[in-house]
Motif scaffolding. Sequence first.
Motif, PDB file in Angstrom:
ATOM      1  N   GLY A  71       0.826  -1.197   0.000  1.00 23.26           N
ATOM      2  CA  GLY A  71       0.000   0.000   0.000  1.00 23.26           C
ATOM      3  C   GLY A  71       0.861   1.247   0.000  1.00 23.26           C
ATOM      4  O   GLY A  71       2.033   1.225   0.399  1.00 23.26           O
ATOM      5  N   LYS A  72       0.274   2.356  -0.417  1.00 21.23           N
ATOM      6  CA  LYS A  72       0.998   3.624  -0.501  1.00 21.23           C
ATOM      7  C   LYS A  72       0.955   4.341   0.837  1.00 21.23           C
ATOM      8  O   LYS A  72      -0.110   4.517   1.443  1.00 21.23           O
ATOM      9  CB  LYS A  72       0.404   4.495  -1.611  1.00 21.23           C
ATOM     10  CG  LYS A  72       0.509   3.872  -2.997  1.00 21.23           C
ATOM     11  CD  LYS A  72      -0.010   4.787  -4.066  1.00 21.23           C
ATOM     12  CE  LYS A  72       0.020   4.100  -5.447  1.00 21.23           C
ATOM     13  NZ  LYS A  72       1.367   3.651  -5.814  1.00 21.23           N
ATOM     14  N   GLY A  73       2.130   4.749   1.302  1.00 23.38           N
ATOM     15  CA  GLY A  73       2.248   5.486   2.545  1.00 23.38           C
ATOM     16  C   GLY A  73       3.334   6.536   2.428  1.00 23.38           C
ATOM     17  O   GLY A  73       3.653   7.000   1.316  1.00 23.38           O
ATOM     18  N   TYR A  74       3.935   6.883   3.556  1.00 27.56           N
ATOM     19  CA  TYR A  74       4.937   7.948   3.578  1.00 27.56           C
ATOM     20  C   TYR A  74       6.064   7.587   4.547  1.00 27.56           C
ATOM     21  O   TYR A  74       5.915   6.736   5.422  1.00 27.56           O
ATOM     22  CB  TYR A  74       4.310   9.269   4.029  1.00 27.56           C
ATOM     23  CG  TYR A  74       3.193   9.753   3.147  1.00 27.56           C
ATOM     24  CD1 TYR A  74       3.444  10.590   2.068  1.00 27.56           C
ATOM     25  CD2 TYR A  74       1.881   9.365   3.406  1.00 27.56           C
ATOM     26  CE1 TYR A  74       2.409  11.028   1.256  1.00 27.56           C
ATOM     27  CE2 TYR A  74       0.831   9.808   2.599  1.00 27.56           C
ATOM     28  CZ  TYR A  74       1.111  10.639   1.524  1.00 27.56           C
ATOM     29  OH  TYR A  74       0.079  11.052   0.726  1.00 27.56           O
ATOM     30  N   GLU A  75       7.164   8.283   4.380  1.00 26.15           N
ATOM     31  CA  GLU A  75       8.259   8.192   5.334  1.00 26.15           C
ATOM     32  C   GLU A  75       8.840   9.584   5.549  1.00 26.15           C
ATOM     33  O   GLU A  75       8.660  10.494   4.730  1.00 26.15           O
ATOM     34  CB  GLU A  75       9.346   7.225   4.850  1.00 26.15           C
ATOM     35  CG  GLU A  75      10.114   7.702   3.638  1.00 26.15           C
ATOM     36  CD  GLU A  75      11.196   6.713   3.208  1.00 26.15           C
ATOM     37  OE1 GLU A  75      11.340   5.664   3.845  1.00 26.15           O
ATOM     38  OE2 GLU A  75      11.905   7.017   2.224  1.00 26.15           O
ATOM     39  N   SER A  76       9.542   9.734   6.655  1.00 26.54           N
ATOM     40  CA  SER A  76      10.209  10.987   6.964  1.00 26.54           C
ATOM     41  C   SER A  76      11.290  10.702   7.994  1.00 26.54           C
ATOM     42  O   SER A  76      11.339   9.616   8.578  1.00 26.54           O
ATOM     43  CB  SER A  76       9.207  12.016   7.506  1.00 26.54           C
ATOM     44  OG  SER A  76       9.831  13.269   7.702  1.00 26.54           O
ATOM     45  N   GLU A  77      12.165  11.663   8.197  1.00 31.11           N
ATOM     46  CA  GLU A  77      13.163  11.565   9.259  1.00 31.11           C
ATOM     47  C   GLU A  77      13.214  12.901   9.971  1.00 31.11           C
ATOM     48  O   GLU A  77      13.308  13.957   9.336  1.00 31.11           O
ATOM     49  CB  GLU A  77      14.532  11.198   8.696  1.00 31.11           C
ATOM     50  CG  GLU A  77      15.560  10.913   9.791  1.00 31.11           C
ATOM     51  CD  GLU A  77      16.849  10.323   9.245  1.00 31.11           C
ATOM     52  OE1 GLU A  77      16.993   9.085   9.250  1.00 31.11           O
ATOM     53  OE2 GLU A  77      17.697  11.121   8.807  1.00 31.11           O
ATOM     54  N   TYR A  78      13.137  12.834  11.278  1.00 31.14           N
ATOM     55  CA  TYR A  78      13.091  14.041  12.097  1.00 31.14           C
ATOM     56  C   TYR A  78      14.301  14.064  13.022  1.00 31.14           C
ATOM     57  O   TYR A  78      14.603  13.075  13.695  1.00 31.14           O
ATOM     58  CB  TYR A  78      11.795  14.053  12.909  1.00 31.14           C
ATOM     59  CG  TYR A  78      11.747  15.087  14.002  1.00 31.14           C
ATOM     60  CD1 TYR A  78      11.579  16.432  13.705  1.00 31.14           C
ATOM     61  CD2 TYR A  78      11.841  14.711  15.339  1.00 31.14           C
ATOM     62  CE1 TYR A  78      11.517  17.385  14.719  1.00 31.14           C
ATOM     63  CE2 TYR A  78      11.768  15.649  16.356  1.00 31.14           C
ATOM     64  CZ  TYR A  78      11.608  16.986  16.040  1.00 31.14           C
ATOM     65  OH  TYR A  78      11.552  17.920  17.050  1.00 31.14           O
ATOM     66  N   LYS A  79      14.986  15.181  13.062  1.00 26.71           N
ATOM     67  CA  LYS A  79      16.133  15.342  13.944  1.00 26.71           C
ATOM     68  C   LYS A  79      15.665  15.892  15.282  1.00 26.71           C
ATOM     69  O   LYS A  79      15.255  17.061  15.388  1.00 26.71           O
ATOM     70  CB  LYS A  79      17.158  16.300  13.316  1.00 26.71           C
ATOM     71  CG  LYS A  79      18.346  16.617  14.212  1.00 26.71           C
ATOM     72  CD  LYS A  79      19.188  15.385  14.518  1.00 26.71           C
ATOM     73  CE  LYS A  79      20.428  15.752  15.319  1.00 26.71           C
ATOM     74  NZ  LYS A  79      21.253  14.572  15.668  1.00 26.71           N
ATOM     75  N   ALA A  80      15.696  15.044  16.298  1.00 26.39           N
ATOM     76  CA  ALA A  80      15.332  15.469  17.648  1.00 26.39           C
ATOM     77  C   ALA A  80      16.552  16.117  18.288  1.00 26.39           C
ATOM     78  O   ALA A  80      17.431  15.436  18.813  1.00 26.39           O
ATOM     79  CB  ALA A  80      14.851  14.285  18.468  1.00 26.39           C
ATOM     80  N   ARG A  81      16.617  17.423  18.228  1.00 28.19           N
ATOM     81  CA  ARG A  81      17.795  18.148  18.717  1.00 28.19           C
ATOM     82  C   ARG A  81      17.726  18.476  20.205  1.00 28.19           C
ATOM     83  O   ARG A  81      18.733  18.777  20.817  1.00 28.19           O
ATOM     84  CB  ARG A  81      17.967  19.442  17.919  1.00 28.19           C
ATOM     85  CG  ARG A  81      18.287  19.232  16.442  1.00 28.19           C
ATOM     86  CD  ARG A  81      18.521  20.572  15.743  1.00 28.19           C
ATOM     87  NE  ARG A  81      18.996  20.379  14.390  1.00 28.19           N
ATOM     88  CZ  ARG A  81      18.201  20.246  13.334  1.00 28.19           C
ATOM     89  NH1 ARG A  81      16.882  20.268  13.508  1.00 28.19           N
ATOM     90  NH2 ARG A  81      18.694  20.092  12.128  1.00 28.19           N
ATOM     91  N   LYS A  82      16.509  18.446  20.764  1.00 22.91           N
ATOM     92  CA  LYS A  82      16.344  18.862  22.151  1.00 22.91           C
ATOM     93  C   LYS A  82      15.820  17.714  23.006  1.00 22.91           C
ATOM     94  O   LYS A  82      15.188  16.788  22.502  1.00 22.91           O
ATOM     95  CB  LYS A  82      15.383  20.044  22.223  1.00 22.91           C
ATOM     96  CG  LYS A  82      15.892  21.288  21.507  1.00 22.91           C
ATOM     97  CD  LYS A  82      14.898  22.433  21.631  1.00 22.91           C
ATOM     98  CE  LYS A  82      15.415  23.687  20.935  1.00 22.91           C
ATOM     99  NZ  LYS A  82      14.458  24.816  21.043  1.00 22.91           N
TER     100      LYS A  82
END
Length: 272
Positions: free
Chosen positions: A97-108
Amino acid sequence: MRKIIISTITTAALASSAFAHFQMVYTPESALEKPDNIPLKIVFNHPFADEHTMDMGLNAKGEIKPVEDFFVINKEKKTDLKKDLKNITFKGNSNSGKGYESEYKARKMGDHVFVLTPAPYYEKNEDAYIQQITKMIVNVAGAPTDWDAELGLKAEIVPLTKPYSIWAGSTFSGIVKGNGKPIPFAEIEVEYLNYDVDIKKNEMGKKPHATAPQDSFVTLTIKADQDGKFTFGIPKAGWWGFAALGVGPDKKHDGKELSQDAVIWVQAKDMK
């Protein structure tokens, strides 16, 4: 069982555990020792049985509509993440199925509260739409900040237990709200993420962690009390999803019934 499909015996029969939908905002670890990159996989599926992976945002015309909103809150600061989403195809054990991805930099340090509002999904078997407004919380370095914040979402589960520091065998509690008001006796579906997630290959693992002795154990159903509060005993380590059905104010989309649900994911750990 979704209220929108209890019109006949035939359609009610379709509301078995096999048709419990869960919007996932997945990352491997919800409690980080220090600031780090947080990989995110955003998939609409059935986490226990892995029997079908849906195309996120699919409407009745067969079109894929984009995510409506995606953001993170840390120390009351809101950061838009929608622009960082990338399209993926996620492979389950039955289909892709179609979905999404991302990457988040948790700096704090502190809590990073991820909130997703997907476009409504058209469920052909029900001739109705489903929109699951979903929260998932990652903590950095053990310092609590925003985990219990009420965000004023149309459909929301406000946790009363830190979602990232739960021992297997203990409990998780929350309050179901719609437009900021508690929803008395809200119906809540609960499912266990029963497979490992390969974040590099964008696919589910092949071997389930648990076997349901009967279909009613696939999707567990509980009810909130008169104040919208619920408590659930978590029997096994891993990710658990809670979906409060139809608690949002929006009841129609494109001329069809809409179930606007509140979803939250929590992670339990074994005590060693």
